[in-house]
Design an enzyme around this catalytic site. Structure first.
Site, PDB file in Angstrom:
ATOM      1  N   ARG A   1       0.768  -1.030   0.053  1.00  0.00           N
ATOM      2  CA  ARG A   1      -0.102  -0.125   0.091  1.00  0.00           C
ATOM      3  C   ARG A   1       0.926   1.253  -0.065  1.00  0.00           C
ATOM      4  O   ARG A   1       0.369   2.397   0.246  1.00  0.00           O
ATOM      5  CB  ARG A   1      -0.930   0.150   1.259  1.00  0.00           C
ATOM      6  CG  ARG A   1      -2.022  -1.172   1.081  1.00  0.00           C
ATOM      7  CD  ARG A   1      -2.961  -0.955   2.091  1.00  0.00           C
ATOM      8  NE  ARG A   1      -3.929  -1.757   2.021  1.00  0.00           N
ATOM      9  CZ  ARG A   1      -4.982  -2.324   3.001  1.00  0.00           C
ATOM     10  NH1 ARG A   1      -4.678  -2.116   4.191  1.00  0.00           N
ATOM     11  NH2 ARG A   1      -5.883  -3.063   2.584  1.00  0.00           N
TER      12      ARG A   1
ATOM     13  N   GLU B   1      -1.741  -8.702  -5.383  1.00  0.00           N
ATOM     14  CA  GLU B   1      -2.979  -9.473  -5.506  1.00  0.00           C
ATOM     15  C   GLU B   1      -2.849 -10.888  -5.956  1.00  0.00           C
ATOM     16  O   GLU B   1      -3.652 -11.717  -5.469  1.00  0.00           O
ATOM     17  CB  GLU B   1      -3.707  -8.815  -6.612  1.00  0.00           C
ATOM     18  CG  GLU B   1      -4.367  -7.225  -6.182  1.00  0.00           C
ATOM     19  CD  GLU B   1      -5.244  -7.484  -4.812  1.00  0.00           C
ATOM     20  OE1 GLU B   1      -5.563  -8.312  -4.350  1.00  0.00           O
ATOM     21  OE2 GLU B   1      -5.130  -6.375  -4.037  1.00  0.00           O
TER      22      GLU B   1
ATOM     23  N   GLN C   1      -5.680 -17.109  -2.109  1.00  0.00           N
ATOM     24  CA  GLN C   1      -5.838 -18.149  -1.153  1.00  0.00           C
ATOM     25  C   GLN C   1      -4.672 -18.280  -0.242  1.00  0.00           C
ATOM     26  O   GLN C   1      -4.177 -19.371   0.477  1.00  0.00           O
ATOM     27  CB  GLN C   1      -5.461 -19.486  -2.049  1.00  0.00           C
ATOM     28  CG  GLN C   1      -5.977 -19.503  -3.292  1.00  0.00           C
ATOM     29  CD  GLN C   1      -7.446 -20.439  -3.191  1.00  0.00           C
ATOM     30  OE1 GLN C   1      -7.741 -20.759  -2.166  1.00  0.00           O
ATOM     31  NE2 GLN C   1      -7.917 -20.203  -4.496  1.00  0.00           N
TER      32      GLN C   1
ATOM     33  N   TYR D   1       0.431 -23.038  -4.377  1.00  0.00           N
ATOM     34  CA  TYR D   1       0.176 -22.591  -5.716  1.00  0.00           C
ATOM     35  C   TYR D   1       0.820 -21.871  -6.806  1.00  0.00           C
ATOM     36  O   TYR D   1       0.713 -20.958  -7.112  1.00  0.00           O
ATOM     37  CB  TYR D   1      -1.225 -21.522  -5.483  1.00  0.00           C
ATOM     38  CG  TYR D   1      -2.243 -22.202  -4.560  1.00  0.00           C
ATOM     39  CD1 TYR D   1      -3.223 -23.143  -5.058  1.00  0.00           C
ATOM     40  CD2 TYR D   1      -1.921 -21.939  -3.195  1.00  0.00           C
ATOM     41  CE1 TYR D   1      -4.396 -23.651  -4.085  1.00  0.00           C
ATOM     42  CE2 TYR D   1      -3.022 -22.227  -2.400  1.00  0.00           C
ATOM     43  CZ  TYR D   1      -4.196 -23.212  -2.901  1.00  0.00           C
ATOM     44  OH  TYR D   1      -5.020 -23.699  -1.748  1.00  0.00           O
TER      45      TYR D   1
ATOM     46  N   TYR E   1     -11.260 -10.890 -10.788  1.00  0.00           N
ATOM     47  CA  TYR E   1     -10.919 -10.049  -9.418  1.00  0.00           C
ATOM     48  C   TYR E   1      -9.531  -9.550  -9.552  1.00  0.00           C
ATOM     49  O   TYR E   1      -9.606  -8.092  -9.097  1.00  0.00           O
ATOM     50  CB  TYR E   1     -10.946 -11.097  -8.371  1.00  0.00           C
ATOM     51  CG  TYR E   1     -10.230 -10.667  -7.158  1.00  0.00           C
ATOM     52  CD1 TYR E   1     -11.028  -9.871  -6.271  1.00  0.00           C
ATOM     53  CD2 TYR E   1      -9.008 -10.630  -6.886  1.00  0.00           C
ATOM     54  CE1 TYR E   1     -10.324  -9.181  -5.179  1.00  0.00           C
ATOM     55  CE2 TYR E   1      -8.244  -9.961  -5.764  1.00  0.00           C
ATOM     56  CZ  TYR E   1      -9.251  -9.356  -4.893  1.00  0.00           C
ATOM     57  OH  TYR E   1      -8.407  -8.701  -3.895  1.00  0.00           O
TER      58      TYR E   1
ATOM     59  N   ASP F   1     -14.297 -10.940  -4.510  1.00  0.00           N
ATOM     60  CA  ASP F   1     -13.704 -12.472  -4.220  1.00  0.00           C
ATOM     61  C   ASP F   1     -14.575 -12.843  -3.102  1.00  0.00           C
ATOM     62  O   ASP F   1     -15.632 -12.361  -2.780  1.00  0.00           O
ATOM     63  CB  ASP F   1     -12.154 -12.277  -4.001  1.00  0.00           C
ATOM     64  CG  ASP F   1     -12.016 -11.597  -2.436  1.00  0.00           C
ATOM     65  OD1 ASP F   1     -12.978 -10.878  -2.021  1.00  0.00           O
ATOM     66  OD2 ASP F   1     -10.874 -11.559  -2.026  1.00  0.00           O
TER      67      ASP F   1
ATOM     68  N   CYS G   1     -19.633  -7.221  14.897  1.00  0.00           N
ATOM     69  CA  CYS G   1     -20.658  -6.228  14.473  1.00  0.00           C
ATOM     70  C   CYS G   1     -20.662  -5.190  15.306  1.00  0.00           C
ATOM     71  O   CYS G   1     -20.983  -3.936  14.851  1.00  0.00           O
ATOM     72  CB  CYS G   1     -21.981  -6.931  14.296  1.00  0.00           C
ATOM     73  SG  CYS G   1     -22.225  -8.324  13.061  1.00  0.00           S
TER      74      CYS G   1
ATOM     75  N   CYS H   1     -18.169  -2.505  13.948  1.00  0.00           N
ATOM     76  CA  CYS H   1     -18.315  -2.406  12.406  1.00  0.00           C
ATOM     77  C   CYS H   1     -18.710  -1.102  12.028  1.00  0.00           C
ATOM     78  O   CYS H   1     -19.789  -0.352  12.464  1.00  0.00           O
ATOM     79  CB  CYS H   1     -19.312  -3.578  11.818  1.00  0.00           C
ATOM     80  SG  CYS H   1     -19.598  -3.266  10.240  1.00  0.00           S
TER      81      CYS H   1
ATOM     82  N   CYS I   1     -26.280  -2.404   7.565  1.00  0.00           N
ATOM     83  CA  CYS I   1     -26.225  -3.806   7.601  1.00  0.00           C
ATOM     84  C   CYS I   1     -27.596  -4.589   7.721  1.00  0.00           C
ATOM     85  O   CYS I   1     -28.071  -4.557   8.827  1.00  0.00           O
ATOM     86  CB  CYS I   1     -25.177  -4.499   8.298  1.00  0.00           C
ATOM     87  SG  CYS I   1     -25.052  -6.227   8.013  1.00  0.00           S
TER      88      CYS I   1
ATOM     89  N   THR J   1      -6.156 -27.855  -2.523  1.00  0.00           N
ATOM     90  CA  THR J   1      -7.411 -27.588  -2.441  1.00  0.00           C
ATOM     91  C   THR J   1      -8.348 -28.734  -2.753  1.00  0.00           C
ATOM     92  O   THR J   1      -9.481 -28.905  -1.888  1.00  0.00           O
ATOM     93  CB  THR J   1      -7.833 -26.794  -3.341  1.00  0.00           C
ATOM     94  OG1 THR J   1      -6.529 -25.786  -3.471  1.00  0.00           O
ATOM     95  CG2 THR J   1      -8.953 -25.919  -3.150  1.00  0.00           C
TER      96      THR J   1
HETATM   97 FE1  SF4 Z   1     -21.524  -7.381  11.160  1.00  0.00          FE
HETATM   98 FE2  SF4 Z   1     -22.891  -6.568   9.015  1.00  0.00          FE
HETATM   99 FE3  SF4 Z   1     -20.640  -5.331   9.934  1.00  0.00          FE
HETATM  100 FE4  SF4 Z   1     -20.432  -7.576   8.879  1.00  0.00          FE
HETATM  101  S1  SF4 Z   1     -20.961  -6.016   7.807  1.00  0.00           S
HETATM  102  S2  SF4 Z   1     -19.447  -7.020  10.833  1.00  0.00           S
HETATM  103  S3  SF4 Z   1     -22.281  -8.670   9.465  1.00  0.00           S
HETATM  104  S4  SF4 Z   1     -22.736  -5.078  10.922  1.00  0.00           S
END
Ligand code: SF4
Length: 354
Positions: free
Chosen positions: A23, A35, A40, A80, A118, A136, A197, A200, A206, A302
Site C-alpha cells: 500500500r 494481489e 488463497q 499454488y 478479481y 472475491d 458487528c 463495524c 447492514c 485444495t
Molecule cells: Fe456485522 Fe454486517 Fe458489519 Fe458484517 S457488515 S460485521 S455482519 S454489521
C-alpha cells in the site's frame, strides 16, 4: 443507504487500514504481484514473500528477464505455484507487447495469463482509479450480509450478480478505497465465523445485522471432499554426500518444482519400503540400500490430500543417463532449487534426525 454505506466504508478505511507494504504506492506492477500472492494466502504469510520478491524483481523488466527457476525459488513455500508461472508469463507479455506498462483497461488486462475478473478489478481500481468491481470470497461474504443476499456464493454465476451490485454501488471518486475498504472489512471485521458487528463501521447499513442473521450468511454449498493419495518417498544420499532430486513435469500440479524421489503407493497394505526400493531400480536404474522409516508427511491441497511415508537410504552409481530431470546435489547446492512445502518438510525432518 448506498451513499451512507459508501462514505462510512471509505472513511473507516482511511482511518483504520493496515500498514501493508503493497500500500506504499500505487505502482500497478506491485499491486499486481500483491494481489496474485494474496490469492488463497493470508496477509501475514504474504508480507515477507512480497518484500523479498520485490527486492529481487523490482519491476516488470526484471521479472520478465528472470530465469523461471529463480522465480519459483522466490515463491518457494507460498504454494499454488502456477500463480508464479502465470505471473511471469503475463509480465513478459506486458514487457513485449505493451512496452512494460501494465494496461489500464479491462479489455487488455483481462487477457493476461492468470488475471481473472478479481485481479482485473483490483489492479484497475487500486493502481488506476477505474471503478471496476473486484469480487472475491471476502467481498461476497460482506455484501451477502450487508444486502442480505442469499445466493450460493460457491456458484460461479453468483460472482456476476455481485459484480453487477458493485457496479451500482462503487464510488466513482475513489473506487480504490471503496474496493480496498470492502476487502479490509472482510479481512478484519466482517470475518467468516465471528463478525465483529459491534465494532463495524457499516453496521447501521447492514440488513443481516438488523435481522440478526449475519451468522447464517453467506450461503455457501459444501465442496466435494478432497481426494486422498498415498505416496512413498525417500531421501537418498551417496558416498560423496550428494542427494538425488528430480524435477516434476512442466505441466500440472507443482509443475517444474524439485522433489525427492516419490511414487504413488501401489498397494495400500503392502510395505512401502520394499516398493520404494524396487521403484528406485526401475525408474532411476539405481541400486539403493534402504535405511529407516523417517516420518509421515500430510499435505492438503485444495482438492487433494497427500499422505507420504518417508524413508531414508543410500545409493551407488549414477541415475540412468536419459533422465534429464534428475540431478545429484550437495546440501549446499540444494538451496538453489525450489521445493514444494511437503518436500521442504521432509528435509526438515531429515535434518532433525540425521
Ligand atoms: Fe456485522 Fe454486517 Fe458489519 Fe458484517 S457488515 S460485521 S455482519 S454489521
Amino acid at each position: 443507504m448506498i451513499d451512507g454505506f459508501r462514505n462510512d466504508l471509505i472513511d473507516w478505511f482511511v482511518q483504520e487500514q493496515r500498514d501493508l507494504p503493497w500500500r506504499k504506492d500505487q505502482d500497478p506492477y506491485k499491486v499486481w504481484v500483491s494481489e496474485i500472492m494474496l490469492q488463497q494466502t493470508k496477509v501475514d504469510t504474504v508480507i515477507p514473500y512480497f518484500n523479498s520478491f520485490i527486492e529481487q524483481f523490482p519491476n516488470i523488466e526484471s521479472l520478465a528477464n528472470a530465469a523461471e527457476d529463480k522465480v519459483l525459488k522466490a515463491w518457494e513455500g507460498l504454494g499454488y505455484y502456477s500463480r508464479a508461472r502465470n505471473l511471469q508469463s503475463a509480465v513478459r507479455e506486458v514487457h513485449e507487447r505493451y512496452g512494460g506498462i501494465v494496461p489500464d483497461n479491462a479489455a487488455e488486462i483481462s487477457t493476461l495469463k492468470g488475471v481473472g475478473p478479481y485481479t482485473t478489478g483490483a489492479i484497475l481500481s487500486i493502481a488506476y482509479g477505474v471503478p471496476e468491481p473486484a469480487v472475491d470470497g471476502n467481498v461476497m461474504r460482506v455484501l451477502s450480509r450487508v444486502l442480505h443476499i442469499r445466493e450460493d456464493i460457491a456458484k460461479p454465476k453468483t460472482r456476476k450478480l455481485f459484480e453487477a451490485v458493485i457496479r451500482d454501488m462503487i464510488s466513482q471518486d475513489n473506487p480504490s478505497f471503496f474496493n480496498q475498504g470492502l476487502m479490509e472489512l472482510g479481512a478484519i471485521v466482517c470475518t467468516p465465523t465471528s463478525p465483529s458487528c459491534m465494532l463495524c463501521p457499516v453496521q447501521e447499513h447492514c440488513r443481516a445485522f438488523h435481522e440478526g442473521v449475519q451468522r447464517e450468511l453467506p450461503i455457501k454449498s459444501k465442496k466435494k471432499s478432497a481426494k486422498q493419495v498415498s505416496l512413498v518417498a525417500g531421501i537418498f544420499k551417496n558416498e560423496q554426500g550428494q542427494y538425488l532430486i528430480s524435477r516434476r513435469p512442466s505441466e500440472g500440479l507443482l509443475a517444474n518444482l524439485w522433489v525427492f524421489p516419490n511414487f504413488i503407493k501401489m498397494d495400500e497394505l503392502g510395505t512401502s519400503k520394499q516398493q520404494l526400493e524396487s521403484l528406485m531400480k526401475t525408474e532411476y536404474g539405481l541400486e539403493v540400500e534402504m535405511g529407516d522409516y523417517l516420518c509421515d508427511i500430510r499435505h492438503v491441497f485444495t482438492h487433494l490430500v497427500w499422505d507420504i511415508n518417508v524413508y531414508v537410504g543410500t545409493f551407488h552409481g549414477a541415475p540412468s543417463a536419459d533422465r534429464e530431470d534428475v540431478v545429484l546435489v550437495t546440501e549446499e547446492e540444494m538451496l538453489e532449487y525450489a521445493f514444494p512445502v511437503s518436500h521442504q518438510n521432509m528435509w526438515k525432518e531429515y535434518k532433525k534426525f540425521m
